[in-house]
Design a protein around this motif. Structure first.
Motif, PDB file in Angstrom:
ATOM      1  N   VAL A  11      51.451  35.445  49.558  1.00 40.10           N
ATOM      2  CA  VAL A  11      52.807  35.187  49.034  1.00 40.10           C
ATOM      3  C   VAL A  11      52.865  33.857  48.272  1.00 40.10           C
ATOM      4  O   VAL A  11      53.769  33.062  48.428  1.00 40.10           O
ATOM      5  CB  VAL A  11      53.882  35.261  50.155  1.00 40.10           C
ATOM      6  N   GLY A  12      51.846  33.639  47.401  1.00 47.92           N
ATOM      7  CA  GLY A  12      51.827  32.446  46.549  1.00 47.92           C
ATOM      8  C   GLY A  12      52.569  32.684  45.250  1.00 47.92           C
ATOM      9  O   GLY A  12      53.514  33.482  45.181  1.00 47.92           O
ATOM     10  N   GLY A  13      52.111  32.015  44.186  1.00 45.29           N
ATOM     11  CA  GLY A  13      52.821  31.987  42.904  1.00 45.29           C
ATOM     12  C   GLY A  13      53.130  33.351  42.315  1.00 45.29           C
ATOM     13  O   GLY A  13      54.290  33.675  42.039  1.00 45.29           O
ATOM     14  N   CYS A  72      48.177  40.140  46.398  1.00 43.76           N
ATOM     15  CA  CYS A  72      48.390  38.981  45.508  1.00 43.76           C
ATOM     16  C   CYS A  72      47.669  37.749  46.046  1.00 43.76           C
ATOM     17  O   CYS A  72      48.150  36.626  45.898  1.00 43.76           O
ATOM     18  CB  CYS A  72      49.876  38.677  45.391  1.00 43.76           C
ATOM     19  N   THR A  73      46.542  37.974  46.704  1.00 46.64           N
ATOM     20  CA  THR A  73      45.753  36.868  47.256  1.00 46.64           C
ATOM     21  C   THR A  73      44.843  36.293  46.178  1.00 46.64           C
ATOM     22  O   THR A  73      44.737  36.848  45.083  1.00 46.64           O
ATOM     23  CB  THR A  73      44.851  37.386  48.377  1.00 46.64           C
ATOM     24  N   TRP A  74      44.120  35.215  46.522  1.00 41.55           N
ATOM     25  CA  TRP A  74      43.069  34.774  45.606  1.00 41.55           C
ATOM     26  C   TRP A  74      42.009  35.853  45.527  1.00 41.55           C
ATOM     27  O   TRP A  74      41.943  36.769  46.373  1.00 41.55           O
ATOM     28  CB  TRP A  74      42.492  33.414  45.992  1.00 41.55           C
ATOM     29  N   SER A  76      38.774  36.449  46.012  1.00 44.30           N
ATOM     30  CA  SER A  76      37.765  36.859  47.009  1.00 44.30           C
ATOM     31  C   SER A  76      38.389  37.694  48.123  1.00 44.30           C
ATOM     32  O   SER A  76      37.662  38.379  48.848  1.00 44.30           O
ATOM     33  CB  SER A  76      37.055  35.638  47.595  1.00 44.30           C
ATOM     34  N   ALA A  77      39.702  37.647  48.272  1.00 39.11           N
ATOM     35  CA  ALA A  77      40.352  38.455  49.317  1.00 39.11           C
ATOM     36  C   ALA A  77      40.859  39.798  48.781  1.00 39.11           C
ATOM     37  O   ALA A  77      41.364  40.614  49.559  1.00 39.11           O
ATOM     38  CB  ALA A  77      41.505  37.663  49.954  1.00 39.11           C
ATOM     39  N   HIS A  78      40.722  40.045  47.465  1.00 38.75           N
ATOM     40  CA  HIS A  78      41.223  41.317  46.922  1.00 38.75           C
ATOM     41  C   HIS A  78      40.528  42.514  47.573  1.00 38.75           C
ATOM     42  O   HIS A  78      41.200  43.458  48.018  1.00 38.75           O
ATOM     43  CB  HIS A  78      41.001  41.378  45.399  1.00 38.75           C
ATOM     44  N   LYS A  96      44.983  41.413  39.132  1.00 35.99           N
ATOM     45  CA  LYS A  96      43.761  41.200  38.362  1.00 35.99           C
ATOM     46  C   LYS A  96      43.159  39.850  38.744  1.00 35.99           C
ATOM     47  O   LYS A  96      43.934  38.993  39.168  1.00 35.99           O
ATOM     48  CB  LYS A  96      44.003  41.228  36.855  1.00 35.99           C
ATOM     49  N   PRO A  97      41.865  39.620  38.605  1.00 35.31           N
ATOM     50  CA  PRO A  97      40.830  40.616  38.396  1.00 35.31           C
ATOM     51  C   PRO A  97      40.697  41.464  39.648  1.00 35.31           C
ATOM     52  O   PRO A  97      40.946  40.981  40.740  1.00 35.31           O
ATOM     53  CB  PRO A  97      39.581  39.745  38.189  1.00 35.31           C
ATOM     54  N   MET A  98      40.274  42.718  39.463  1.00 37.19           N
ATOM     55  CA  MET A  98      40.232  43.641  40.602  1.00 37.19           C
ATOM     56  C   MET A  98      39.457  43.043  41.780  1.00 37.19           C
ATOM     57  O   MET A  98      39.847  43.226  42.934  1.00 37.19           O
ATOM     58  CB  MET A  98      39.576  44.947  40.155  1.00 37.19           C
ATOM     59  N   PHE A 123      46.905  45.069  35.514  1.00 37.17           N
ATOM     60  CA  PHE A 123      46.693  44.805  34.079  1.00 37.17           C
ATOM     61  C   PHE A 123      48.060  44.750  33.406  1.00 37.17           C
ATOM     62  O   PHE A 123      48.455  45.653  32.656  1.00 37.17           O
ATOM     63  CB  PHE A 123      45.832  45.911  33.453  1.00 37.17           C
ATOM     64  N   VAL A 124      48.778  43.654  33.670  1.00 34.73           N
ATOM     65  CA  VAL A 124      50.194  43.579  33.294  1.00 34.73           C
ATOM     66  C   VAL A 124      50.407  43.612  31.777  1.00 34.73           C
ATOM     67  O   VAL A 124      51.436  44.092  31.303  1.00 34.73           O
ATOM     68  CB  VAL A 124      50.837  42.329  33.960  1.00 34.73           C
ATOM     69  N   ARG A 125      49.394  43.142  31.020  1.00 31.85           N
ATOM     70  CA  ARG A 125      49.563  43.116  29.557  1.00 31.85           C
ATOM     71  C   ARG A 125      49.680  44.528  28.965  1.00 31.85           C
ATOM     72  O   ARG A 125      50.191  44.700  27.869  1.00 31.85           O
ATOM     73  CB  ARG A 125      48.399  42.356  28.894  1.00 31.85           C
ATOM     74  N   GLY A 162      43.026  24.246  42.561  1.00 39.98           N
ATOM     75  CA  GLY A 162      42.917  24.968  43.835  1.00 39.98           C
ATOM     76  C   GLY A 162      41.798  25.999  43.793  1.00 39.98           C
ATOM     77  O   GLY A 162      40.711  25.751  43.270  1.00 39.98           O
ATOM     78  N   TRP A 163      42.092  27.199  44.303  1.00 42.85           N
ATOM     79  CA  TRP A 163      41.056  28.239  44.403  1.00 42.85           C
ATOM     80  C   TRP A 163      40.562  28.694  43.026  1.00 42.85           C
ATOM     81  O   TRP A 163      39.441  29.198  42.907  1.00 42.85           O
ATOM     82  CB  TRP A 163      41.579  29.433  45.210  1.00 42.85           C
ATOM     83  N   PHE A 164      41.401  28.546  41.950  1.00 41.16           N
ATOM     84  CA  PHE A 164      40.990  29.001  40.618  1.00 41.16           C
ATOM     85  C   PHE A 164      39.704  28.295  40.153  1.00 41.16           C
ATOM     86  O   PHE A 164      38.959  28.841  39.352  1.00 41.16           O
ATOM     87  CB  PHE A 164      42.098  28.718  39.577  1.00 41.16           C
ATOM     88  N   LYS A 220      49.998  26.598  38.131  1.00 42.10           N
ATOM     89  CA  LYS A 220      49.185  25.941  39.165  1.00 42.10           C
ATOM     90  C   LYS A 220      49.003  26.849  40.376  1.00 42.10           C
ATOM     91  O   LYS A 220      49.908  27.606  40.722  1.00 42.10           O
ATOM     92  CB  LYS A 220      49.877  24.652  39.649  1.00 42.10           C
ATOM     93  N   ALA A 221      47.846  26.731  41.040  1.00 43.29           N
ATOM     94  CA  ALA A 221      47.644  27.423  42.317  1.00 43.29           C
ATOM     95  C   ALA A 221      48.594  26.821  43.340  1.00 43.29           C
ATOM     96  O   ALA A 221      49.009  25.666  43.203  1.00 43.29           O
ATOM     97  CB  ALA A 221      46.206  27.242  42.781  1.00 43.29           C
ATOM     98  N   SER A 222      48.914  27.597  44.396  1.00 46.76           N
ATOM     99  CA  SER A 222      49.830  27.080  45.406  1.00 46.76           C
ATOM    100  C   SER A 222      49.229  25.885  46.149  1.00 46.76           C
ATOM    101  O   SER A 222      49.944  24.953  46.498  1.00 46.76           O
ATOM    102  CB  SER A 222      50.187  28.182  46.413  1.00 46.76           C
TER     103      SER A 222
END
Ligand SMILES: NC(=O)c1ccc[n+]([C@@H]2O[C@H](COP(=O)([O-])OP(=O)(O)OC[C@H]3O[C@@H](n4cnc5c(N)ncnc54)[C@H](O)[C@@H]3O)[C@@H](O)[C@H]2O)c1
Length: 352
Positions: A11-13, A72-74, A76-78, A96-98, A123-125, A162-164, A220-222
Protein backbone atom coordinates in the motif's frame (compact mmCIF):
# COMPACT_ATOMS: atom_id res chain seq x y z
CA UNK A 1 -24.84 -7.89 -9.46
CA UNK A 2 -22.53 -9.28 -6.77
CA UNK A 3 -19.69 -6.88 -6.03
CA UNK A 4 -16.11 -7.97 -6.62
CA UNK A 5 -14.19 -8.03 -3.31
CA UNK A 6 -10.70 -6.70 -3.96
CA UNK A 7 -7.55 -6.65 -1.81
CA UNK A 8 -4.39 -4.57 -2.27
CA UNK A 9 -0.94 -6.07 -1.60
CA UNK A 10 1.62 -3.29 -1.01
CA UNK A 11 0.00 0.00 0.00
CA UNK A 12 2.76 2.44 -1.03
CA UNK A 13 2.73 5.19 -3.67
CA UNK A 14 1.16 3.48 -6.70
CA UNK A 15 -1.50 1.70 -4.64
CA UNK A 16 -3.32 5.06 -4.29
CA UNK A 17 -4.09 4.97 -8.03
CA UNK A 18 -5.42 1.39 -7.78
CA UNK A 19 -7.45 2.24 -4.66
CA UNK A 20 -9.07 5.31 -6.23
CA UNK A 21 -9.85 3.31 -9.37
CA UNK A 22 -11.53 0.55 -7.38
CA UNK A 23 -13.37 3.05 -5.15
CA UNK A 24 -15.09 4.71 -8.08
CA UNK A 25 -16.01 1.41 -9.77
CA UNK A 26 -19.61 0.57 -8.69
CA UNK A 27 -18.97 -3.18 -9.10
CA UNK A 28 -16.14 -3.30 -6.53
CA UNK A 29 -15.89 -3.48 -2.77
CA UNK A 30 -12.44 -2.55 -1.45
CA UNK A 31 -12.09 -5.40 1.01
CA UNK A 32 -8.60 -5.90 2.49
CA UNK A 33 -5.09 -4.41 2.57
CA UNK A 34 -1.70 -6.08 3.05
CA UNK A 35 1.74 -4.54 3.63
CA UNK A 36 4.85 -5.67 5.48
CA UNK A 37 5.11 -2.10 6.84
CA UNK A 38 2.58 -2.20 9.68
CA UNK A 39 2.44 1.54 10.28
CA UNK A 40 1.75 2.31 6.60
CA UNK A 41 -0.83 -0.49 6.56
CA UNK A 42 -2.74 0.99 9.51
CA UNK A 43 -2.60 4.54 8.09
CA UNK A 44 -3.90 3.39 4.69
CA UNK A 45 -6.62 1.29 6.30
CA UNK A 46 -7.79 4.27 8.38
CA UNK A 47 -7.66 6.64 5.38
CA UNK A 48 -9.74 4.37 3.14
CA UNK A 49 -12.00 2.75 5.74
CA UNK A 50 -10.57 -0.75 5.20
CA UNK A 51 -10.44 -2.81 8.40
CA UNK A 52 -9.18 -6.20 7.19
CA UNK A 53 -5.42 -5.57 7.45
CA UNK A 54 -2.65 -8.16 6.97
CA UNK A 55 1.14 -8.12 7.15
CA UNK A 56 1.41 -11.47 5.31
CA UNK A 57 -0.11 -12.01 1.86
CA UNK A 58 -0.57 -15.73 2.63
CA UNK A 59 -2.92 -14.80 5.47
CA UNK A 60 -4.88 -12.28 3.40
CA UNK A 61 -5.56 -14.69 0.54
CA UNK A 62 -7.07 -17.18 3.01
CA UNK A 63 -10.15 -14.90 2.98
CA UNK A 64 -12.49 -17.12 1.00
CA UNK A 65 -14.79 -14.31 -0.10
CA UNK A 66 -11.89 -12.26 -1.53
CA UNK A 67 -12.16 -12.38 -5.35
CA UNK A 68 -9.14 -10.45 -6.64
CA UNK A 69 -6.00 -8.58 -5.64
CA UNK A 70 -3.79 -5.81 -7.01
CA UNK A 71 -0.11 -6.52 -6.41
CA UNK A 72 1.57 -3.14 -5.84
CA UNK A 73 4.70 -4.23 -3.97
CA UNK A 74 8.28 -3.61 -5.01
CA UNK A 75 9.32 -5.81 -7.92
CA UNK A 76 10.97 -8.72 -6.06
CA UNK A 77 7.68 -9.42 -4.26
CA UNK A 78 5.55 -9.49 -7.44
CA UNK A 79 6.12 -13.19 -8.20
CA UNK A 80 5.67 -14.61 -4.66
CA UNK A 81 2.61 -12.45 -3.90
CA UNK A 82 0.99 -13.08 -7.30
CA UNK A 83 1.58 -16.84 -7.15
CA UNK A 84 0.23 -16.99 -3.56
CA UNK A 85 -2.94 -15.17 -4.66
CA UNK A 86 -3.43 -17.29 -7.79
CA UNK A 87 -2.87 -20.52 -5.84
CA UNK A 88 -5.58 -19.37 -3.44
CA UNK A 89 -7.97 -18.88 -6.39
CA UNK A 90 -7.83 -15.06 -6.67
CA UNK A 91 -7.63 -13.00 -9.87
CA UNK A 92 -4.55 -10.73 -9.98
CA UNK A 93 -3.68 -7.36 -11.44
CA UNK A 94 0.11 -7.17 -11.01
CA UNK A 95 1.99 -3.89 -11.44
CA UNK A 96 4.72 -3.53 -14.04
CA UNK A 97 7.36 -4.88 -14.43
CA UNK A 98 5.70 -8.27 -14.14
CA UNK A 99 8.69 -9.77 -12.29
CA UNK A 100 12.46 -9.58 -11.77
CA UNK A 101 13.22 -11.65 -14.90
CA UNK A 102 11.77 -13.95 -17.58
CA UNK A 103 11.92 -17.13 -15.45
CA UNK A 104 9.85 -15.63 -12.62
CA UNK A 105 7.34 -14.28 -15.14
CA UNK A 106 6.92 -17.75 -16.66
CA UNK A 107 6.26 -19.22 -13.20
CA UNK A 108 3.54 -16.60 -12.65
CA UNK A 109 1.92 -17.39 -15.99
CA UNK A 110 2.03 -21.12 -15.19
CA UNK A 111 0.32 -20.42 -11.83
CA UNK A 112 -2.40 -18.42 -13.64
CA UNK A 113 -2.99 -21.27 -16.11
CA UNK A 114 -3.16 -23.85 -13.29
CA UNK A 115 -5.65 -21.79 -11.32
CA UNK A 116 -7.76 -20.73 -14.29
CA UNK A 117 -7.81 -17.17 -12.85
CA UNK A 118 -7.03 -13.88 -14.62
CA UNK A 119 -3.55 -12.43 -14.46
CA UNK A 120 -3.34 -8.93 -15.90
CA UNK A 121 -0.15 -6.82 -15.97
CA UNK A 122 -0.11 -3.09 -15.19
CA UNK A 123 0.77 -1.90 -18.69
CA UNK A 124 -1.11 1.31 -17.95
CA UNK A 125 0.14 3.16 -21.04
CA UNK A 126 -2.00 0.81 -23.18
CA UNK A 127 -4.99 2.60 -21.66
CA UNK A 128 -3.74 6.10 -22.55
CA UNK A 129 -5.85 8.45 -24.67
CA UNK A 130 -2.73 9.08 -26.82
CA UNK A 131 -2.21 5.35 -27.43
CA UNK A 132 -5.89 4.88 -28.37
CA UNK A 133 -5.71 7.59 -31.05
CA UNK A 134 -2.42 6.42 -32.55
CA UNK A 135 -3.65 2.82 -32.54
CA UNK A 136 -6.80 3.90 -34.43
CA UNK A 137 -4.62 5.27 -37.23
CA UNK A 138 -2.31 2.22 -37.19
CA UNK A 139 -5.18 -0.28 -37.23
CA UNK A 140 -6.78 1.56 -40.15
CA UNK A 141 -3.59 1.04 -42.17
CA UNK A 142 -2.44 4.68 -42.33
CA UNK A 143 1.17 3.75 -41.54
CA UNK A 144 1.56 0.80 -43.91
CA UNK A 145 4.23 -1.57 -42.59
CA UNK A 146 5.72 -0.31 -39.32
CA UNK A 147 9.40 -1.27 -39.41
CA UNK A 148 11.05 0.78 -36.66
CA UNK A 149 10.15 2.47 -33.39
CA UNK A 150 12.11 4.65 -31.01
CA UNK A 151 10.99 4.19 -27.41
CA UNK A 152 12.37 6.80 -25.04
CA UNK A 153 11.75 7.29 -21.34
CA UNK A 154 14.57 9.33 -19.87
CA UNK A 155 14.87 11.46 -16.75
CA UNK A 156 17.63 14.00 -16.30
CA UNK A 157 17.71 13.40 -12.51
CA UNK A 158 14.87 11.23 -11.27
CA UNK A 159 15.78 8.00 -9.51
CA UNK A 160 12.90 7.44 -7.05
CA UNK A 161 15.41 6.07 -4.49
CA UNK A 162 14.63 3.40 -1.88
CA UNK A 163 14.01 -0.03 -3.40
CA UNK A 164 14.07 1.40 -6.98
CA UNK A 165 17.86 1.73 -6.68
CA UNK A 166 18.37 -1.56 -4.79
CA UNK A 167 18.89 -4.26 -7.44
CA UNK A 168 17.87 -7.12 -5.13
CA UNK A 169 14.37 -5.63 -4.90
CA UNK A 170 14.04 -3.87 -8.28
CA UNK A 171 15.86 -6.21 -10.70
CA UNK A 172 17.53 -3.16 -12.29
CA UNK A 173 17.27 0.57 -12.85
CA UNK A 174 15.55 2.76 -15.46
CA UNK A 175 15.42 -0.02 -18.07
CA UNK A 176 13.19 -2.30 -15.99
CA UNK A 177 11.31 0.58 -14.34
CA UNK A 178 10.72 3.10 -17.16
CA UNK A 179 11.87 1.22 -20.27
CA UNK A 180 9.25 -1.48 -19.67
CA UNK A 181 6.48 1.12 -20.23
CA UNK A 182 7.72 2.39 -23.58
CA UNK A 183 8.98 -0.95 -24.97
CA UNK A 184 5.56 -2.41 -24.26
CA UNK A 185 3.79 0.60 -25.78
CA UNK A 186 5.87 0.54 -28.97
CA UNK A 187 5.41 -3.23 -29.36
CA UNK A 188 1.67 -2.94 -28.63
CA UNK A 189 1.21 -0.20 -31.24
CA UNK A 190 3.11 -2.33 -33.75
CA UNK A 191 0.71 -5.25 -33.22
CA UNK A 192 2.61 -7.28 -30.55
CA UNK A 193 5.18 -9.09 -32.75
CA UNK A 194 7.43 -11.79 -31.27
CA UNK A 195 10.94 -10.66 -30.23
CA UNK A 196 13.94 -12.66 -31.48
CA UNK A 197 17.01 -10.90 -30.04
CA UNK A 198 18.35 -7.87 -28.19
CA UNK A 199 21.64 -6.02 -28.03
CA UNK A 200 21.99 -3.59 -25.15
CA UNK A 201 24.30 -1.46 -23.06
CA UNK A 202 23.90 -0.12 -19.55
CA UNK A 203 25.93 2.57 -17.82
CA UNK A 204 26.53 3.52 -14.22
CA UNK A 205 28.51 6.69 -14.76
CA UNK A 206 26.59 9.20 -12.64
CA UNK A 207 24.94 7.06 -9.96
CA UNK A 208 21.88 8.69 -8.39
CA UNK A 209 23.70 12.03 -7.76
CA UNK A 210 22.29 12.72 -4.25
CA UNK A 211 24.19 16.03 -4.25
CA UNK A 212 22.03 17.34 -7.16
CA UNK A 213 18.73 18.91 -6.12
CA UNK A 214 15.62 17.07 -7.28
CA UNK A 215 12.77 18.88 -9.00
CA UNK A 216 9.72 19.21 -6.66
CA UNK A 217 7.06 16.59 -7.36
CA UNK A 218 9.50 13.96 -8.70
CA UNK A 219 8.21 10.40 -7.96
CA UNK A 220 9.74 8.83 -4.82
CA UNK A 221 9.63 5.37 -3.22
CA UNK A 222 7.75 5.26 0.08
CA UNK A 223 10.91 4.34 2.01
CA UNK A 224 14.00 6.34 1.03
CA UNK A 225 17.59 5.38 1.71
CA UNK A 226 19.87 2.70 0.22
CA UNK A 227 22.63 3.77 -2.12
CA UNK A 228 22.21 2.92 -5.79
CA UNK A 229 23.55 -0.28 -7.35
CA UNK A 230 21.45 -0.11 -10.55
CA UNK A 231 22.29 1.37 -13.95
CA UNK A 232 21.61 5.08 -14.50
CA UNK A 233 21.27 4.84 -18.32
CA UNK A 234 20.40 2.01 -20.73
CA UNK A 235 20.08 1.72 -24.49
CA UNK A 236 19.22 -1.27 -26.69
CA UNK A 237 18.07 -2.52 -30.07
CA UNK A 238 15.34 -5.18 -29.98
CA UNK A 239 14.64 -7.21 -33.13
CA UNK A 240 11.30 -8.90 -33.84
CA UNK A 241 10.57 -11.89 -36.10
CA UNK A 242 8.83 -9.74 -38.76
CA UNK A 243 11.86 -7.43 -39.00
CA UNK A 244 10.32 -4.71 -36.82
CA UNK A 245 12.96 -3.19 -34.52
CA UNK A 246 12.73 -1.02 -31.40
CA UNK A 247 15.53 1.30 -30.29
CA UNK A 248 15.09 2.08 -26.60
CA UNK A 249 16.69 4.60 -24.24
CA UNK A 250 15.90 4.88 -20.53
CA UNK A 251 17.59 6.83 -17.75
CA UNK A 252 17.27 7.93 -14.14
CA UNK A 253 20.23 10.32 -14.46
CA UNK A 254 21.94 11.94 -17.47
CA UNK A 255 23.25 15.31 -18.59
CA UNK A 256 20.40 16.04 -21.03
CA UNK A 257 16.74 17.02 -20.62
CA UNK A 258 14.47 14.00 -20.07
CA UNK A 259 11.93 12.78 -22.62
CA UNK A 260 8.99 10.38 -22.72
CA UNK A 261 8.13 9.56 -26.31
CA UNK A 262 7.39 6.93 -28.91
CA UNK A 263 8.40 7.50 -32.53
CA UNK A 264 7.20 5.09 -35.22
CA UNK A 265 8.35 4.71 -38.80
CA UNK A 266 6.05 3.10 -41.35
CA UNK A 267 6.14 2.72 -45.12
CA UNK A 268 3.16 5.09 -45.57
CA UNK A 269 3.64 7.44 -42.58
CA UNK A 270 5.65 8.09 -39.45
CA UNK A 271 4.59 9.62 -36.13
CA UNK A 272 5.80 11.12 -32.90
CA UNK A 273 3.50 10.61 -29.92
CA UNK A 274 4.73 13.28 -27.51
CA UNK A 275 4.16 16.07 -26.57
CA UNK A 276 1.28 15.82 -29.09
CA UNK A 277 0.59 13.28 -31.82
CA UNK A 278 2.09 14.40 -35.14
CA UNK A 279 1.83 12.26 -38.27
CA UNK A 280 4.25 12.76 -41.17
CA UNK A 281 3.31 11.46 -44.61
CA UNK A 282 3.08 12.36 -48.28
CA UNK A 283 0.10 13.18 -50.53
CA UNK A 284 0.04 13.83 -54.27
CA UNK A 285 3.83 14.24 -54.29
CA UNK A 286 3.88 16.67 -51.34
CA UNK A 287 5.21 16.09 -47.81
CA UNK A 288 2.34 16.48 -45.37
CA UNK A 289 2.29 17.00 -41.57
CA UNK A 290 -0.94 16.01 -39.84
CA UNK A 291 -2.07 17.22 -36.40
CA UNK A 292 -5.46 16.53 -34.84
CA UNK A 293 -7.98 19.20 -33.90
CA UNK A 294 -8.28 17.83 -30.36
CA UNK A 295 -5.96 17.23 -27.38
CA UNK A 296 -3.69 14.24 -28.04
CA UNK A 297 -1.15 14.58 -25.19
CA UNK A 298 -1.17 11.79 -22.61
CA UNK A 299 -3.76 12.72 -19.98
CA UNK A 300 -3.18 11.10 -16.57
CA UNK A 301 -6.78 11.83 -15.61
CA UNK A 302 -8.68 8.61 -16.02
CA UNK A 303 -5.61 6.58 -17.05
CA UNK A 304 -5.44 4.19 -14.08
CA UNK A 305 -9.24 4.19 -13.82
CA UNK A 306 -9.49 2.74 -17.35
CA UNK A 307 -6.90 0.06 -16.45
CA UNK A 308 -8.77 -0.88 -13.27
CA UNK A 309 -12.16 -0.84 -15.06
CA UNK A 310 -10.73 -3.18 -17.72
CA UNK A 311 -9.45 -5.60 -15.05
CA UNK A 312 -12.77 -5.59 -13.19
CA UNK A 313 -14.74 -6.04 -16.41
CA UNK A 314 -12.52 -8.95 -17.54
CA UNK A 315 -12.96 -10.70 -14.18
CA UNK A 316 -16.73 -10.17 -14.14
CA UNK A 317 -17.39 -11.08 -17.77
CA UNK A 318 -14.57 -13.56 -18.43
CA UNK A 319 -13.40 -11.67 -21.51
CA UNK A 320 -9.67 -11.58 -22.37
CA UNK A 321 -7.54 -8.85 -20.83
CA UNK A 322 -6.14 -5.97 -22.85
CA UNK A 323 -2.82 -6.41 -20.98
CA UNK A 324 -2.42 -10.19 -20.62
CA UNK A 325 0.24 -12.03 -18.64
CA UNK A 326 1.60 -13.55 -21.89
CA UNK A 327 2.75 -10.05 -22.92
CA UNK A 328 4.23 -9.54 -19.44
CA UNK A 329 6.35 -12.68 -19.94
CA UNK A 330 7.52 -11.45 -23.35
CA UNK A 331 8.49 -8.06 -21.88
CA UNK A 332 10.44 -9.71 -19.06
CA UNK A 333 12.29 -11.91 -21.59
CA UNK A 334 13.20 -8.80 -23.58
CA UNK A 335 14.44 -6.97 -20.45
CA UNK A 336 16.43 -9.99 -19.25
CA UNK A 337 18.02 -10.33 -22.71
CA UNK A 338 19.04 -6.64 -22.70
CA UNK A 339 20.64 -6.95 -19.26
CA UNK A 340 22.39 -10.17 -20.34
CA UNK A 341 23.63 -8.47 -23.52
CA UNK A 342 24.93 -5.49 -21.54
CA UNK A 343 26.78 -7.89 -19.23
CA UNK A 344 28.33 -10.05 -21.96
CA UNK A 345 28.72 -7.58 -24.82
CA UNK A 346 26.88 -9.96 -27.20
CA UNK A 347 23.52 -9.95 -28.95
CA UNK A 348 21.22 -12.27 -26.96
CA UNK A 349 18.59 -14.51 -28.59
CA UNK A 350 15.07 -14.39 -27.14
CA UNK A 351 13.05 -17.60 -27.11
CA UNK A 352 9.30 -16.93 -26.94
N1 LIG B 1 2.23 1.93 -13.53
C1 LIG B 1 3.03 2.92 -13.17
O1 LIG B 1 3.13 3.94 -13.85
C2 LIG B 1 3.84 2.78 -11.91
C3 LIG B 1 4.33 3.91 -11.26
C4 LIG B 1 5.04 3.73 -10.08
C5 LIG B 1 5.29 2.45 -9.58
N2 LIG B 1 4.82 1.37 -10.25
C6 LIG B 1 5.09 0.00 -9.79
O2 LIG B 1 4.35 -0.23 -8.58
C7 LIG B 1 5.08 -1.06 -7.69
C8 LIG B 1 5.20 -0.35 -6.34
O3 LIG B 1 5.86 0.89 -6.50
P1 LIG B 1 5.61 2.09 -5.47
O4 LIG B 1 6.14 3.31 -6.12
O5 LIG B 1 4.24 2.07 -4.98
O6 LIG B 1 6.62 1.65 -4.27
P2 LIG B 1 6.48 2.02 -2.74
O7 LIG B 1 7.84 1.87 -2.16
O8 LIG B 1 5.80 3.33 -2.59
O9 LIG B 1 5.48 0.91 -2.17
C9 LIG B 1 5.78 -0.46 -2.17
C10 LIG B 1 5.10 -1.07 -0.95
O10 LIG B 1 5.17 -2.50 -1.06
C11 LIG B 1 5.32 -3.00 0.27
N3 LIG B 1 5.79 -4.40 0.21
C12 LIG B 1 7.00 -4.87 -0.20
N4 LIG B 1 7.04 -6.21 -0.14
C13 LIG B 1 5.81 -6.61 0.30
C14 LIG B 1 5.22 -7.89 0.55
N5 LIG B 1 5.90 -9.03 0.37
N6 LIG B 1 3.95 -7.93 0.98
C15 LIG B 1 3.24 -6.78 1.20
N7 LIG B 1 3.75 -5.55 0.98
C16 LIG B 1 5.01 -5.47 0.53
C17 LIG B 1 6.29 -2.02 0.90
O11 LIG B 1 6.32 -2.11 2.31
C18 LIG B 1 5.74 -0.69 0.39
O12 LIG B 1 4.76 -0.16 1.25
C19 LIG B 1 6.43 -1.33 -8.37
O13 LIG B 1 6.40 -2.57 -9.00
C20 LIG B 1 6.55 -0.22 -9.41
O14 LIG B 1 7.31 -0.60 -10.54
C21 LIG B 1 4.09 1.50 -11.40
Amino acid sequence: MKKLKVGIVGVGGISEFHISGYKRNPNVELYAFCDINEQRLKEKGARHGVTRLYTDVNEMVKLEELDAVSVCTWNSAHAPCTIAALNAGKHVLCEKPMAMNGEEAEEMLAAAKRSGKMLQIGFVRRFGNDCAILKDFVDNGDFGEIYYAKAIYTRRHGCPGGWFSDKKRSGGGPLIDLGVHVIDLARYIAGCPKPVSAYGVTFDKLGSRPEVKTRPGEYKASDAGVTSDVEDFASALIRFENGFTIGIEASFDMNLPGENNIVILGTKAGATLSPDLKIYSTAHGYMTNVTLDMPTALDFNGLFEREIDDFVDCVLTGRASNAPAEDGVILMKILSAIYESARTGNEVKIDC
